[in-house]
Scaffold this motif. Structure first.
Motif, short mmCIF file in Angstrom:
data_model
loop_
_atom_site.label_atom_id
_atom_site.label_comp_id
_atom_site.label_asym_id
_atom_site.label_seq_id
_atom_site.Cartn_x
_atom_site.Cartn_y
_atom_site.Cartn_z
N GLN A 273 79.50 -46.72 67.38
CA GLN A 273 79.70 -45.88 68.18
C GLN A 273 80.02 -46.34 69.54
OE1 GLN A 273 79.25 -42.34 67.46
NE2 GLN A 273 80.34 -42.43 69.71
N HIS A 408 77.85 -40.60 79.02
CA HIS A 408 77.28 -39.18 79.34
C HIS A 408 77.06 -38.59 80.76
CE1 HIS A 408 76.31 -38.69 75.09
NE2 HIS A 408 75.57 -39.89 75.03
N TYR A 444 74.97 -33.84 77.41
CA TYR A 444 74.24 -34.08 76.20
C TYR A 444 74.61 -33.34 74.85
CZ TYR A 444 72.24 -37.27 79.80
OH TYR A 444 71.85 -38.06 80.90
N PHE A 445 75.44 -32.89 75.07
CA PHE A 445 76.27 -32.02 73.61
C PHE A 445 76.45 -32.92 72.42
CE2 PHE A 445 77.40 -29.87 77.66
CZ PHE A 445 76.85 -28.76 77.76
N ASN A 446 76.24 -32.27 71.39
CA ASN A 446 76.62 -32.99 70.09
C ASN A 446 78.16 -33.09 69.99
OD1 ASN A 446 77.11 -30.38 69.69
ND2 ASN A 446 76.61 -30.05 67.60
N ASN A 447 79.00 -32.10 70.49
CA ASN A 447 80.38 -32.25 70.66
C ASN A 447 80.88 -31.51 72.09
OD1 ASN A 447 83.15 -31.73 70.55
ND2 ASN A 447 83.09 -31.77 68.03
N PRO A 451 80.75 -27.56 71.46
CA PRO A 451 79.38 -27.94 71.24
C PRO A 451 78.72 -26.79 70.42
CG PRO A 451 79.83 -27.29 73.44
CD PRO A 451 81.03 -27.30 72.87
N THR A 452 77.65 -27.23 69.41
CA THR A 452 76.86 -26.23 68.75
C THR A 452 75.17 -26.46 69.11
OG1 THR A 452 76.82 -27.61 66.89
CG2 THR A 452 78.65 -25.83 67.04
N SER A 453 75.08 -27.64 69.82
CA SER A 453 73.76 -27.90 70.30
C SER A 453 73.64 -28.88 71.66
CB SER A 453 72.96 -28.35 69.40
OG SER A 453 73.37 -29.69 68.94
N GLY A 454 72.72 -28.86 72.15
CA GLY A 454 72.61 -29.79 73.26
C GLY A 454 72.53 -29.07 74.73
#
Length: 634
Positions: A273, A408, A444-447, A451-454
């Motif tokens: 990563q 981030h 701090y999003f997953n994308n 994003p779909t979460s965070g």
């Protein structure tokens, strides 16, 4: 209401109209060319052939047989897609005897396919029927009773190499075992077996052991008891640490700059990563058109393995012409110029000229290459004419300071000068001020693109002095937060889950009532990204003559339910939303009275980013508005 004459661009609109006309004519010529090519590639009827012959030829073209599979849905769909018998359907001269021989092979093929699904004791019946009245002269019917599914009874995951010897490897060994997807009592399938092995290997190669491999694997199937015993052994190879990054393919920009932008942690344990993050930082820096980072694991010291950065330089200068549209400001034309290495300074300069129905601006941002600690100097200037509330503002802004961006978090410190000249009857007094500012943004999003979460949070704090009228101190604070939370109960797949998106925004300018604060530092709200159902910056303070002006306090909140759209069991690129927005602006905190907007809309995951389409009703203004937005930014 007093209005200033619109910004005139006498030479621009004819040029734009001429460009659009050229594009239209070019598109028409391409369309005509395509039609000609299609006509040329379409077989022409032979002279003398009549319609009866053509109809007879079409009627004689048919499938040799039809295929029907009777089985549970999962088995049926899989067999219909993968049975080799399907390949022979369009052989129109296939005889009955040949078809019977193919059916013998089809039974073995069906058993093999069912075995990949974990059914090793199926009952399979194949029938051949003559169907002279049907479109196909024969019908093959395959009836399948799959029997009991094979369940996993034992899983053994073993390791060899450095991961089995190093104390630091214990965490990864545990992670592979904990993440193993084909656990005991789970139905066995070949796809699941392959995915479990691949998932374990991916976990192993993600950190410290990039050359890991599957040493051996075995699945022992007991068809009589419908049980499967799985054994896999991974060979990790040596543990690797990042060495020096070597830049190849760059002639225009200094390799030292690339090292500072990439910020690869030399000397630390290999982390896939971190390698991808370094690659992304280089790719988004603007200095390179393409970037590809690889680990040179052959013939080197594993404790200092070189990282090869294969790059292609971006042009020294670039000009981009943009045309767009927003429901807030209407049609937009912009011209962007980038200079990646300014003379003398060597900084990167990005300048923009933009015009739309409500805003005309010109700005420039100069940025230094990051230093050894990832901080960079920057400076910027902007001139802007904007319709703000019910009057127009001519503003100027100068700023300079330092900033840094990590994976981030973005941070900045800067000194800023603001001057706002307000025009129109009832407009607030013109003013200027100097402020010292601090900004912090965490994502701090997953994308970060879709994003779909965070969650994300941003804070800005400024302390300053007014430069117009009485010299008085003031404080300016602003914050915003967005959280996206999946609803666990809505679906079995993370991608199918509904989500709740919560948004909050607040701001305050704390100062004496006598202080003349530039209106560019105060607040208005309303529009696509704030309170939907209201026009852009429609929500503010109402002055003595009924006009909307900026206020010193801001409060905005929103709740949105996002639901992915599933069609015929398949997840699509669309989702529906319903929402409630509320926001207010006032000169005193206790005077905040929310204005509410409610509505529904759709989201489309387009190739260039999410497209937002909303229809909102402004409860206080009793009007419907359509809001369009492209992309996601926080």
């Amino acid at each position: 209401m007093h209005r200033v004459a619109p910004f005139k661009t006498p030479a621009f609109w004819p040029a734009l109209l001429f460009s659009i006309t050229l594009l239209f004519l070019q598109g028409c010529s391409l369309l005509s060319k395509q039609k000609e090519e299609e006509s040329a590639s379409t077989p022409r009827p032979v002279a003398g052939a009549d319609k009866e012959d053509a109809g007879k030829e079409k009627k004689e073209s048919h499938d040799a047989f039809s295929l029907e599979v009777e089985a549970p849905d999962r088995v049926r769909d899989y067999l219909i897609r993968h049975l080799e018998l399907q390949r022979y359907r369009q052989i129109d001269d296939l005889g009955a005897a040949e078809l019977s021989r193919l059916m013998v092979a089809a039974e073995a093929n069906a058993r093999e396919l069912l075995g990949t699904l974990g059914y090793f004791t199926p009952t399979i019946t194949l029938e051949l029927k003559e169907t002279p009245d049907a479109p196909a002269p024969r019908e093959v019917k395959v009836t399948v009773v799959p029997g009991e599914p094979t369940l996993v009874s034992l899983v053994e995951v073993n390791f060899s190499g450095a991961v089995a010897e190093d104390a630091a490897g214990e965490a990864q060994r545990n992670a592979v075992r904990a993440g193993w997807s084909l656990r005991p009592s789970v139905p066995f399938s070949q796809e699941g077996w392959d995915n479990a092995k691949t998932g374990g290997l991916r976990t192993l190669t993600a950190k410290r052991y990039p050359t890991a491999s599957v040493k051996s694997s075995r699945a022992d199937i007991d068809a009589d008891t419908a049980r499967a015993q799985l054994r896999v052994a991974y060979e990790s190879g040596p543990a690797f640490r990042f060495g020096q990054m070597l830049v190849r393919g760059s002639d225009r920009y200094s390799p030292v700059n690339a090292l500072r932008i990439a910020r690869l942690p030399t000397g630390e344990d290999y982390d896939q990563q971190q390698l991808l993050d370094a690659q992304q930082r280089l790719a988004s820096s603007g200095y390179y058109d393409s970037v590809f980072l690889t680990l040179d694991t052959e013939g080197t010291d594993p404790q200092a393995v070189p990282v090869i950065a294969q790059v292609r330089d971006a042009p020294l200068q670039k000009v981009v012409l943009g045309v767009g549209f927003t429901t807030d400001n209407g049609a937009r034309v912009s011209l962007d110029h980038t200079h990646n290495q300014m003379p003398l300074l060597g900084w990167r300069a990005v300048s923009r000229l933009q015009f739309d129905q409500k805003t005309q601006l010109v700005n420039t941002q100069w940025t230094d290459v990051p230093g050894e600690r990832a901080w960079r100097w920057f400076t910027g200037a902007q001139l802007k004419r904007d319709t703000s509330g019910d009057y127009e503002v001519d503003s100027a802004r100068l700023r300079g300071g330092m900033s840094t961006s990590t994976d981030h978090i973005d941070r900045s410190y800067f000194l800023q000068y603001d001057n706002a000249q307000n025009k129109g009857v009832g407009a607030p007094p013109s003013a200027s001020a100097l402020t010292l500012n601090w900004g912090w943004t965490g994502r701090y999003f997953n994308n970060n693109a879709q994003p779909t979460s965070g969650y994300g949070v941003a804070v800005e704090l400024g302390a300053g002095y007014t430069l117009t009228g009485e010299r008085l101190p003031f404080l300016r604070s602003y914050g915003r937060w967005l959280g996206i939370f999946p609803l666990e109960f809505t679906a079995d797949s993370a991608a199918r889950r509904s989500r709740i998106a919560l948004r909050a925004e607040a701001g305050a300018v704390t100062a004496s009532e006598r202080a003349l604060i530039p209106t560019t530092l105060e607040f208005l709200t309303g529009g696509d990204n704030t309170v939907r159902g209201y026009s852009y910056q429609q929500i503010g303070v109402t002055n003595a003559i009924g006009q909307t002006v900026q206020g010193r306090y801001l409060g905005v909140g929103s709740i949105e339910w996002q639901r992915p759209f599933v069609y015929k069991g398949q997840l699509t690129d669309w989702e529906s939303v319903v929402f409630v927005d509320a926001g207010s602006v006032a000169d005193k905190a206790r005077s905040l009275r929310p204005k509410v907007g409610v509505g529904a809309g759709a989201r489309w995951k387009s190739p260039v980013g999410p497209v937002q389409i909303d229809l909102a009703y402004g409860v206080d203004v009793h009007k419907l508005r359509i809001h369009l937005r492209l992309g996601f930014n926080f």
